[in-house]
Design an enzyme around this catalytic site. Structure first.
Site, PDB file in Angstrom:
ATOM      1  N   THR A   1      58.321 -12.868  39.405  1.00 43.03           N
ATOM      2  CA  THR A   1      59.507 -12.002  39.382  1.00 43.03           C
ATOM      3  C   THR A   1      60.735 -12.772  39.846  1.00 43.03           C
ATOM      4  O   THR A   1      61.792 -12.742  39.200  1.00 43.03           O
ATOM      5  CB  THR A   1      59.272 -10.774  40.279  1.00 43.03           C
ATOM      6  OG1 THR A   1      58.110 -10.084  39.802  1.00 43.03           O
ATOM      7  CG2 THR A   1      60.457  -9.832  40.260  1.00 43.03           C
TER       8      THR A   1
ATOM      9  N   ASN B   1      51.933  -9.214  28.567  1.00 44.44           N
ATOM     10  CA  ASN B   1      50.913  -8.919  29.580  1.00 44.44           C
ATOM     11  C   ASN B   1      50.125  -7.656  29.278  1.00 44.44           C
ATOM     12  O   ASN B   1      49.054  -7.447  29.834  1.00 44.44           O
ATOM     13  CB  ASN B   1      51.560  -8.802  30.971  1.00 44.44           C
ATOM     14  CG  ASN B   1      52.720  -7.850  30.986  1.00 44.44           C
ATOM     15  OD1 ASN B   1      53.691  -8.028  30.252  1.00 44.44           O
ATOM     16  ND2 ASN B   1      52.632  -6.829  31.812  1.00 44.44           N
TER      17      ASN B   1
ATOM     18  N   SER C   1      53.133 -17.743  38.088  1.00 45.59           N
ATOM     19  CA  SER C   1      52.725 -17.001  39.275  1.00 45.59           C
ATOM     20  C   SER C   1      51.251 -17.314  39.551  1.00 45.59           C
ATOM     21  O   SER C   1      50.392 -17.054  38.702  1.00 45.59           O
ATOM     22  CB  SER C   1      52.904 -15.509  38.993  1.00 45.59           C
ATOM     23  OG  SER C   1      52.491 -14.760  40.099  1.00 45.59           O
TER      24      SER C   1
ATOM     25  N   HIS D   1      48.895 -16.051  41.326  1.00 44.36           N
ATOM     26  CA  HIS D   1      47.820 -15.052  41.415  1.00 44.36           C
ATOM     27  C   HIS D   1      47.273 -14.643  40.053  1.00 44.36           C
ATOM     28  O   HIS D   1      46.274 -13.931  39.961  1.00 44.36           O
ATOM     29  CB  HIS D   1      48.260 -13.839  42.257  1.00 44.36           C
ATOM     30  CG  HIS D   1      49.237 -12.901  41.612  1.00 44.36           C
ATOM     31  ND1 HIS D   1      48.838 -11.730  41.022  1.00 44.36           N
ATOM     32  CD2 HIS D   1      50.583 -12.941  41.497  1.00 44.36           C
ATOM     33  CE1 HIS D   1      49.921 -11.079  40.585  1.00 44.36           C
ATOM     34  NE2 HIS D   1      50.986 -11.798  40.858  1.00 44.36           N
TER      35      HIS D   1
ATOM     36  N   THR E   1      61.981 -21.389  54.668  1.00 42.09           N
ATOM     37  CA  THR E   1      60.838 -22.276  54.894  1.00 42.09           C
ATOM     38  C   THR E   1      59.822 -22.095  53.771  1.00 42.09           C
ATOM     39  O   THR E   1      59.477 -20.967  53.415  1.00 42.09           O
ATOM     40  CB  THR E   1      60.188 -21.959  56.260  1.00 42.09           C
ATOM     41  OG1 THR E   1      61.201 -22.142  57.253  1.00 42.09           O
ATOM     42  CG2 THR E   1      59.006 -22.863  56.548  1.00 42.09           C
TER      43      THR E   1
ATOM     44  N   CYS F   1      52.674  -2.923  37.918  1.00 41.56           N
ATOM     45  CA  CYS F   1      53.719  -2.207  38.654  1.00 41.56           C
ATOM     46  C   CYS F   1      53.893  -0.797  38.138  1.00 41.56           C
ATOM     47  O   CYS F   1      54.389   0.070  38.838  1.00 41.56           O
ATOM     48  CB  CYS F   1      55.033  -2.959  38.625  1.00 41.56           C
ATOM     49  SG  CYS F   1      55.445  -3.601  37.039  1.00 41.56           S
TER      50      CYS F   1
END
Ligand code: PLP
Length: 392
Positions: free
Chosen positions: A83, A162, A210, A212, A248, A338
């Site tokens: 995203t 997707n 991404s 995952h 970070t 989502c």
């Protein structure tokens, strides 16, 4: 079959067919991440030895990621996931690269659709939606006509959808974009690590990933930015990611992403064959077991081998199929992750020609799935629907 699930009941076999939503982290990825957690906890920006060790892990990971894509390490920017990477490509194209017209499709993931619409609202950017054929493929003739009339644009079109799995011809679209002096961003979240990608061959400006989605951890991804392009950071703060993203670095995520990518690239052909076989087997089994079953998109054509989108006959129980599967321990999805749970249906399926009120379910496969799991799933679907007066 899934590897160990220590906290879950072993009484009922649970079956995970929602790999397009997310995948199970590979145990070797977990090992690589925990080794770094134990051994390299320094802040990568610190100049002392602890910091330098952590920085070295990140740069080693970046070199491996770029190597798999035949890109340069300086073209890879780690982000919090797909995203953020999509938002960055689209937002920076408008803010930094003079884009005032975006061409996209209504079948894109919300990470793209909403980011594009936001630019339309607040930065007076015009948006054109390219036509979609009845099989769910992008109309390339319409894309070319739009590029001809609109001039320099950003084209944002996903590599694989997707929800229905349709694949875009990246090479053709990149050539059209170059011919018309336009930028090309492709959301490659669903195809990264599923197909070889050679960015020396493919002239593209931005792609996104991404971890995952390929057995890596959640919350880490990257944006590839072609070295021809200079953009400024979206997240302001420190000078991390060569001044392109303050904050970070997610060191453990980055190490996990690179490890997941190494594994995927080391076994790509084998996994492709195994998963494609499961998809074909499920199509065959569904056709035999359930009269009137339909496959959405171009399931037997130019289609991602991990995704199968199925419309079931319209019965009183059809709306409840996903719910019933869940009770039986089988995970699938009614839309993108989502939108599932929000009961809004799928914006992708709504754009395709409808034939009656046939609820669609997305089954998505991964390397841990087995034929036996497909047999069990199809068996349950058959008996759930057999109880109904099926209208074909
Ligand atoms: N793009 C596509 C095509 C996706 O399938 C997803 C995840 O569902 C995303 C973007 C968002 O990725 P992330 O979950 O890493 O933000």
């Amino acid at each position: 079959m899934q590897p160990d699930m220590p906290h879950e009941s072993r009484a009922m076999q649970r079956i995970y067919l929602d790999n397009a939503a997310t995948t199970q982290v590979d145990p070797d990825v977990i090992n690589a991440m925990t080794a770094v957690m134990h051994g390299s906890y320094g802040n990568p920006s610190s100049v002392h030895g602890f910091g330098r060790a952590a920085r070295a892990e990140i740069e080693k990971a970046r070199r491996r990621v770029s190597g798999h894509l035949h890109a340069s390490p300086s073209e890879i920017f780690f982000t919090s996931g797909g995203t953020e990477a999509d938002n960055m490509a689209i937002g920076c194209s408008v803010r930094d690269l003079g884009i005032r017209h975006i061409i996209t499709s209504r079948l894109e993931h919300h990470a793209v659709l909403h980011a594009v619409q936001e630019q339309g609202k607040h930065r007076s950017v015009r948006i054109s939606y390219v036509g979609i054929g009845s099989d769910g493929h992008v109309d390339l003739a319409h894309l070319e006509a739009l590029l001809e009339t609109e001039g320099r644009s950003l084209v944002s079109l996903m590599h694989a959808n997707n929800e229905i799995g349709n694949l875009l011809d990246l090479k053709k679209v990149s050539e059209l974009c170059r011919k018309h002096d336009s930028l090309f961003h492709s959301d490659t979240v669903q195809t990264m690590c599923h197909y070889p990608m050679d960015l020396r061959e493919l002239d593209i400006d931005f792609i996104t990933a991404s971890a995952h989605k390929f057995h890596g951890p959640k919350g880490i991804g990257f944006l590839y930015v072609n070295s021809n392009i200079t953009i400024r950071p979206m997240i302001l703060g420190g000078s991390q990611e060569r001044n392109m993203r303050g904050g970070t670095e997610n060191l453990y995520g980055i190490v996990g992403l690179a490890k997941a990518m190494d594994i995927a690239h080391g076994h790509m052909e084998e996994h492709h064959g195994q998963i494609q076989e499961l998809k074909s087997y499920m199509m065959l089994s569904l056709r035999e077991a359930i009269p009137g079953v339909r496959f959405n998109g171009d399931a037997e054509g130019h289609s991602l081998y991990t995704v199968l989108n199925v419309s079931f006959p319209d019965t009183p129980i059809s709306e409840m199929l996903l719910f019933n599967l869940d009770i039986l321990g089988i995970a699938a999805s009614g839309g993108s992750a989502c939108s599932s749970g929000s009961n809004v249906g799928s914006h992708v399926i709504e754009e395709l020609p409808q034939d009656g009120n046939r609820p669609a379910i997305r089954f998505s496969f991964g390397r841990y799935n087995t034929r036996e799991e497909i047999d069990i799933t199809v068996g349950h679907l058959e008996s759930l629907l057999a109880k109904q007066n099926v209208k074909v």
